[in-house]
Design a protein around this motif. Structure first.
Motif, PDB file in Angstrom:
ATOM      1  N   GLY A 110       0.792  -1.228   0.000  1.00 23.76           N
ATOM      2  CA  GLY A 110       0.000   0.000   0.000  1.00 23.76           C
ATOM      3  C   GLY A 110       0.820   1.272   0.000  1.00 23.76           C
ATOM      4  O   GLY A 110       0.253   2.368   0.017  1.00 23.76           O
ATOM      5  N   ARG A 111       2.133   1.150  -0.016  1.00 19.35           N
ATOM      6  CA  ARG A 111       2.995   2.342  -0.039  1.00 19.35           C
ATOM      7  C   ARG A 111       2.833   3.056  -1.379  1.00 19.35           C
ATOM      8  O   ARG A 111       2.972   2.453  -2.444  1.00 19.35           O
ATOM      9  CB  ARG A 111       4.451   1.929   0.159  1.00 19.35           C
ATOM     10  CG  ARG A 111       5.410   3.084   0.420  1.00 19.35           C
ATOM     11  CD  ARG A 111       6.738   2.527   0.901  1.00 19.35           C
ATOM     12  NE  ARG A 111       7.669   3.569   1.280  1.00 19.35           N
ATOM     13  CZ  ARG A 111       8.693   3.970   0.537  1.00 19.35           C
ATOM     14  NH1 ARG A 111       8.900   3.403  -0.636  1.00 19.35           N
ATOM     15  NH2 ARG A 111       9.503   4.928   0.958  1.00 19.35           N
ATOM     16  N   LYS A 112       2.555   4.365  -1.317  1.00 17.81           N
ATOM     17  CA  LYS A 112       2.316   5.112  -2.547  1.00 17.81           C
ATOM     18  C   LYS A 112       2.891   6.514  -2.426  1.00 17.81           C
ATOM     19  O   LYS A 112       3.260   6.966  -1.336  1.00 17.81           O
ATOM     20  CB  LYS A 112       0.809   5.205  -2.824  1.00 17.81           C
ATOM     21  CG  LYS A 112       0.031   6.016  -1.815  1.00 17.81           C
ATOM     22  CD  LYS A 112      -1.439   6.069  -2.159  1.00 17.81           C
ATOM     23  CE  LYS A 112      -2.209   6.946  -1.179  1.00 17.81           C
ATOM     24  NZ  LYS A 112      -1.757   8.367  -1.211  1.00 17.81           N
ATOM     25  N   ILE A 113       2.960   7.183  -3.568  1.00 17.04           N
ATOM     26  CA  ILE A 113       3.459   8.558  -3.580  1.00 17.04           C
ATOM     27  C   ILE A 113       2.357   9.480  -3.075  1.00 17.04           C
ATOM     28  O   ILE A 113       1.224   9.432  -3.536  1.00 17.04           O
ATOM     29  CB  ILE A 113       3.917   8.966  -4.985  1.00 17.04           C
ATOM     30  CG1 ILE A 113       5.103   8.101  -5.421  1.00 17.04           C
ATOM     31  CG2 ILE A 113       4.302  10.431  -5.027  1.00 17.04           C
ATOM     32  CD1 ILE A 113       5.596   8.395  -6.819  1.00 17.04           C
ATOM     33  N   ARG A 114       2.693  10.319  -2.151  1.00 11.45           N
ATOM     34  CA  ARG A 114       1.737  11.241  -1.560  1.00 11.45           C
ATOM     35  C   ARG A 114       1.322  12.309  -2.577  1.00 11.45           C
ATOM     36  O   ARG A 114       2.131  12.772  -3.387  1.00 11.45           O
ATOM     37  CB  ARG A 114       2.360  11.912  -0.339  1.00 11.45           C
ATOM     38  CG  ARG A 114       1.425  12.834   0.435  1.00 11.45           C
ATOM     39  CD  ARG A 114       2.205  13.616   1.476  1.00 11.45           C
ATOM     40  NE  ARG A 114       2.901  12.743   2.388  1.00 11.45           N
ATOM     41  CZ  ARG A 114       2.393  12.256   3.500  1.00 11.45           C
ATOM     42  NH1 ARG A 114       1.151  12.558   3.834  1.00 11.45           N
ATOM     43  NH2 ARG A 114       3.098  11.473   4.284  1.00 11.45           N
ATOM     44  N   ALA A 115       0.071  12.685  -2.552  1.00 10.89           N
ATOM     45  CA  ALA A 115      -0.401  13.748  -3.428  1.00 10.89           C
ATOM     46  C   ALA A 115      -0.083  15.112  -2.816  1.00 10.89           C
ATOM     47  O   ALA A 115      -0.099  15.271  -1.607  1.00 10.89           O
ATOM     48  CB  ALA A 115      -1.908  13.620  -3.646  1.00 10.89           C
ATOM     49  N   ARG A 119       8.596  14.094   2.492  1.00 13.55           N
ATOM     50  CA  ARG A 119       7.580  13.112   2.869  1.00 13.55           C
ATOM     51  C   ARG A 119       6.862  12.647   1.596  1.00 13.55           C
ATOM     52  O   ARG A 119       5.640  12.739   1.481  1.00 13.55           O
ATOM     53  CB  ARG A 119       6.596  13.696   3.879  1.00 13.55           C
ATOM     54  CG  ARG A 119       6.066  15.079   3.566  1.00 13.55           C
ATOM     55  CD  ARG A 119       5.083  15.534   4.634  1.00 13.55           C
ATOM     56  NE  ARG A 119       4.483  16.817   4.316  1.00 13.55           N
ATOM     57  CZ  ARG A 119       4.921  17.988   4.749  1.00 13.55           C
ATOM     58  NH1 ARG A 119       5.995  18.025   5.518  1.00 13.55           N
ATOM     59  NH2 ARG A 119       4.308  19.110   4.429  1.00 13.55           N
ATOM     60  N   LYS A 120       7.657  12.158   0.657  1.00 16.15           N
ATOM     61  CA  LYS A 120       7.142  11.803  -0.657  1.00 16.15           C
ATOM     62  C   LYS A 120       6.206  10.601  -0.601  1.00 16.15           C
ATOM     63  O   LYS A 120       5.203  10.563  -1.301  1.00 16.15           O
ATOM     64  CB  LYS A 120       8.308  11.505  -1.596  1.00 16.15           C
ATOM     65  CG  LYS A 120       7.879  11.155  -3.013  1.00 16.15           C
ATOM     66  CD  LYS A 120       9.090  10.952  -3.915  1.00 16.15           C
ATOM     67  CE  LYS A 120       8.662  10.609  -5.326  1.00 16.15           C
ATOM     68  NZ  LYS A 120       9.822  10.405  -6.230  1.00 16.15           N
ATOM     69  N   TYR A 121       6.529   9.623   0.241  1.00 17.67           N
ATOM     70  CA  TYR A 121       5.756   8.391   0.268  1.00 17.67           C
ATOM     71  C   TYR A 121       4.875   8.305   1.512  1.00 17.67           C
ATOM     72  O   TYR A 121       5.250   8.790   2.588  1.00 17.67           O
ATOM     73  CB  TYR A 121       6.689   7.176   0.238  1.00 17.67           C
ATOM     74  CG  TYR A 121       7.468   7.069  -1.058  1.00 17.67           C
ATOM     75  CD1 TYR A 121       6.890   6.498  -2.187  1.00 17.67           C
ATOM     76  CD2 TYR A 121       8.762   7.547  -1.157  1.00 17.67           C
ATOM     77  CE1 TYR A 121       7.596   6.403  -3.375  1.00 17.67           C
ATOM     78  CE2 TYR A 121       9.477   7.461  -2.336  1.00 17.67           C
ATOM     79  CZ  TYR A 121       8.893   6.889  -3.448  1.00 17.67           C
ATOM     80  OH  TYR A 121       9.580   6.796  -4.623  1.00 17.67           O
ATOM     81  N   ARG A 122       3.735   7.675   1.328  1.00 14.48           N
ATOM     82  CA  ARG A 122       2.816   7.450   2.442  1.00 14.48           C
ATOM     83  C   ARG A 122       2.636   5.944   2.599  1.00 14.48           C
ATOM     84  O   ARG A 122       2.281   5.245   1.638  1.00 14.48           O
ATOM     85  CB  ARG A 122       1.458   8.102   2.181  1.00 14.48           C
ATOM     86  CG  ARG A 122       0.485   7.957   3.337  1.00 14.48           C
ATOM     87  CD  ARG A 122      -0.880   8.514   2.983  1.00 14.48           C
ATOM     88  NE  ARG A 122      -1.792   8.425   4.115  1.00 14.48           N
ATOM     89  CZ  ARG A 122      -2.439   7.338   4.489  1.00 14.48           C
ATOM     90  NH1 ARG A 122      -2.266   6.222   3.804  1.00 14.48           N
ATOM     91  NH2 ARG A 122      -3.236   7.348   5.532  1.00 14.48           N
TER      92      ARG A 122
END
Length: 258
Positions: free
Chosen positions: A176-181, A189-192
């Motif tokens: 579920g790790r994805k690039i933050r909008a 804090r690029k990834y969430r």
């Protein structure tokens, strides 16, 4: 009194212990949500423009009769400024640093929220409703032997979680790790990463190895009993985080209802 299994580091059931009375606290999602939102509000840092931002110019207006807008212009020039609709002008309705974000919550409410959040970690229905994945055979609250705190290898921690039956949740967090909008991608804090297992130990002196080995797993958090709060137990105000307690940590929770 209810009982739960204690899993050894091999993944087998080593013994059975009584569950502390704090796990019988009634489920209060309203108070939990209130406490978590208040904690987030109290951490906010005031922000806003500088007192004189956009107004530091020597300006004058040309007045009427030139067929141009009657706005403030740079003295001895023609560039419009200071007005909110002009480049280099002030903002029309900026956030004010004087705003107070703090929210007050009664001490008794904070205590109930924390105890209720702990109780939710011991109920399979609450944990499943939060989106965590695990085997139906897992007994809640999940308790492991104190030898778990001595594990130094991350792979051994993952193997133990898989043997217990909660390894599916580690995969859920990893996948579920994805690039933050938004602007966060440019602010370190690029990834969430989704929240996964919470490991609770009694203290960090004996549990130093697990703090290093388990922290490498995406979504996993390690906390001491004394540092537990509602925000950690119920991230975002949603109670029922998948939590693994050591035997000594579960015993330390016995005095939380006093």
């Amino acid at each position: 009194m209810a009982t739960t299994n204690v899993y050894s580091v091999s993944g087998a059931v080593a013994e059975t212990i009584e569950v502390p009375a704090v796990f019988t606290t009634p489920y209060r999602p309203d108070i939990i949500k209130k406490a978590v939102l208040a904690a987030a509000a109290n951490k906010r840092q005031p922000y806003g423009p500088a007192p004189g931002a956009g107004m530091r110019h020597s300006v004058s207006t040309w007045g009427k009769g030139r067929g141009t807008a009657r706005v403030q212009r740079v003295h001895d020039g023609r560039k419009a400024t200071e007005s909110p609709n002009n480049v280099s002008g002030r903002r029309a309705h900026p956030p004010v640093p004087e705003r107070i974000w703090d929210q007050k919550v009664n001490k008794k409410e904070l205590k109930i929220a924390r105890q209720s959040a702990v109780a939710a970690t011991g109920r399979a229905a609450c944990v499943k409703a939060r989106g965590h994945k695990f085997d139906d055979a897992v007994t809640f609250p999940i308790v492991v032997d104190d030898a778990f705190a001595d594990i130094k290898a991350t792979s051994e921690v993952i193997d133990l979680f898989e043997k217990i039956g909660i390894g599916y949740d580690l995969d859920r967090a990893k996948d579920g790790r994805k690039i933050r909008a938004g602007r966060g991608t440019m602010r370190n804090r690029k990834y969430r990463t989704p929240v996964s297992v919470l490991v609770v130990v009694k203290d960090d002196e004996r549990a130093a190895p697990i703090f290093k080995s388990a922290s490498n797993i995406p979504g996993v958090t390690i906390e001491e009993v004394k540092t537990l709060n509602t925000s950690i137990l119920a991230p975002g105000g949603d109670a029922g985080r998948l939590t693994v307690y050591t035997k000594s940590a579960i015993e330390a929770l016995g005095g939380w209802t006093e």
